[in-house]
Enzyme design. Structure first.
Site: not given
Ligand SMILES: [Zn+2]
Length: 393
Positions: A87, A129, A137, A165, A167, A298
Site C-alpha cells: 500500500d 489515512h 492507505g 471518500d 473509505h 482510482y
Molecule cells: Zn478512499
C-alpha cells in the site's frame, strides 16, 4: 479579493507510489487538463504551494516517524511505520513530495485564514489515512490534520471536517478524537466490507470530544439517492448545531460505481450534487469559508477528471452543465496515453443529464441505508441537543 483560491503546481505529480500503484497522479494531471479545456480555470491565478517545514508536520506526526520517512529511500529495508508495504511503498524523494502535498493544503487554509479567499481547493490533498506514527492507505503525511491543527492556532476554534471518500477518514478522526473544537463527519462504505475497518456509528469521540466524531457506514452498492438521503439526514443538522467557522471537506471520488477499489455505486452526478450541497452548507453555516481537498479515486480516466472538474467549477461558482461534451483536445490527449480507453462523451453519467433523485429521511422507508441513518442519529444527535427520531432535526 478573489473569492476562491485554486492550489496547483505540476510538482505535485511527484507524489507517485509507483507505476503499478492505483494512486496514480495522472488523475490530477487529467483533471487540470479537463478543467482547463472547459474554461473552468480561465483567468484563475493558481496558488503555487511550497513544501512545509518539518515543524508543521509535527502538528500531526511523531518526529520519529517523519525521520523514518526521510531516511526510507536510503534505508532499503525494514523501515517500519507502515512504509515499504504494497500500500505504501517507499519512493524517491518521498518526504519532499509528501511535504509538498501538506504545503498545498496548508496554503489553501492560509488563504482563507488571512482573508485572501473565502474558499480554497486542492485536488492533490486529502491524504486522510496517514496516522500520527505511520503511513496508511497510500497516505504518508496527513495534510488534512496538519491544516486543521494550523487553523486551530490561527483564530479558528470550531472547524467542521466532512469526509465523502468511500473509505473512513480514520487518520483525521484519530487526530482530533478528544477535541470538541473539531467536528469530524465521515460517510463511507461499511467497515465490515472495506479498508480501514473503522468508522462505525458508535465511534463518537472520547472525553470532551464525545459527540464530535460522526460516522455513517453505508452498505455496499449504495447509490446516489441513498448516499444523499443519509447525508441530508445527518450532516446539515450537526453542522447547524456545531456552527463551524470553516468547513473542510475531503472529496474522494472512489465512491463511484466504476471505482476498482470499493463497492459503493455513486455516479459523477452524485458527486456534482455533493459538491454543490457542500458549497451551500459552507455558505449557510460557515460564513462561506470552505477548504476542499481531493482524496481517493482510482478510475483514473472515466471518473476522477470529470468529478473533480465539477469540484473545481463548484468552488469557483462556474458550475458546468452535466450535458457539456468532453472537449476533443482532452479526449485526444487521453487516447494518446491510453488508446483503448472508453471515454465518456459528457460531464454526466445520466442519459438525460439530470440531477439524482433524493428522498428525504423520515418517510418510513426503513431500508439498509435507513438503518445506518438511525444508528448514527441515535449515537450523536442527543449530544447536540437534537432529536434522533424527529426528521425535522
Ligand atoms: Zn478512499
Amino acid at each position: 479579493m478573489s473569492r476562491s483560491a485554486v492550489v496547483w503546481d505540476p510538482a505535485l505529480l511527484a507524489y507517485k507510489l509507483g507505476d503499478d500503484h492505483p494512486f496514480n497522479p495522472v488523475r490530477l494531471d487529467l483533471t487540470i487538463r479537463l478543467a482547463t479545456a472547459l474554461g473552468v480555470l480561465d483567468d484563475v491565478p493558481l496558488v503555487v504551494p511550497e513544501p512545509v517545514e518539518v515543524d508543521q508536520l509535527y502538528r500531526a506526526h511523531a518526529a520519529e516517524y517523519v525521520e523514518a520517512v526521510r531516511q526510507a529511500p536510503m534505508a532499503g529495508w525494514d523501515v517500519g511505520h507502515g512504509l515499504g508495504t504494497p500500500d505504501n511503498p517507499v519512493f524517491t524523494d518521498m518526504h519532499e513530495a509528501s511535504s509538498l502535498v501538506v504545503g498545498s493544503t496548508l496554503v489553501g487554509a492560509r488563504c482563507i485564514a488571512e482573508g485572501k479567499a473565502a474558499r480554497a481547493v486542492n485536488i492533490a490533498g486529502g491524504l486522510h489515512h496517514a496516522m500520527h506514527g505511520r503511513a496508511s492507505g497510500f497516505c504518508v503525511y496527513n495534510d488534512c490534520a496538519v491544516a486543521i491543527s494550523w487553523l486551530l492556532d490561527h483564530g479558528f476554534d470550531r472547524i467542521a471536517y466532512v469526509d465523502t471518500d468511500v473509505h473512513h477518514g480514520d487518520g483525521v478522526q484519530a487526530a482530533f478524537y478528544g477535541d470538541p473544537r473539531v467536528l469530524t463527519v465521515s460517510l463511507h462504505q461499511h467497515p465490515f466490507t472495506l479498508f480501514p475497518g473503522t468508522g462505525y456509528s458508535a465511534e463518537i469521540g472520547v472525553a470532551d470530544g464525545e459527540g464530535y466524531a460522526v460516522n455513517v457506514p453505508l452498505p455496499p452498492a449504495t447509490q446516489d439517492a441513498g448516499w444523499l438521503r443519509a447525508f441530508h439526514a445527518v450532516v446539515p443538522s450537526v453542522l447547524e448545531a456545531f456552527r463551524p467557522q470553516i468547513l473542510v471537506t475531503q472529496c474522494g471520488v472512489d465512491s463511484h460505481e466504476e471505482d476498482p477499489l470499493a463497492d459503493l455505486s455513486l455516479t459523477v452526478d452524485g458527486h456534482r450534487t455533493i459538491y454543490r450541497t457542500l458549497r451551500g452548507l459552507a455558505d449557510t453555516y460557515a460564513d462561506g469559508r470552505w477548504l476542499a481537498v481531493g482524496g481517493g479515486g482510482y478510475q483514473l480516466i472515466r471518473v476522477v477528471p470529470r468529478s473533480w472538474t465539477h469540484l473545481l467549477a463548484t468552488v469557483l461558482d462556474r458550475d458546468v452543465a452535466p450535458t457539456t461534451a468532453l472537449p476533443r483536445n482532452w479526449t485526444e490527449h487521453v487516447l494518446a496515453l491510453a488508446p483503448k480507453a472508453e471515454i465518456p462523451a459528457r460531464m454526466t453519467d445520466d442519459a438525460e443529464g439530470g440531477e439524482p433523485e433524493v428522498s428525504r429521511w423520515g418517510d418510513g422507508m426503513d431500508d439498509a441505508v435507513d438503518i445506518a441513518i438511525r444508528d448514527t442519529r441515535r449515537a450523536v444527535f442527543p449530544l447536540h441537543g437534537l432529536d434522533p427520531h424527529d426528521p425535522r432535526d
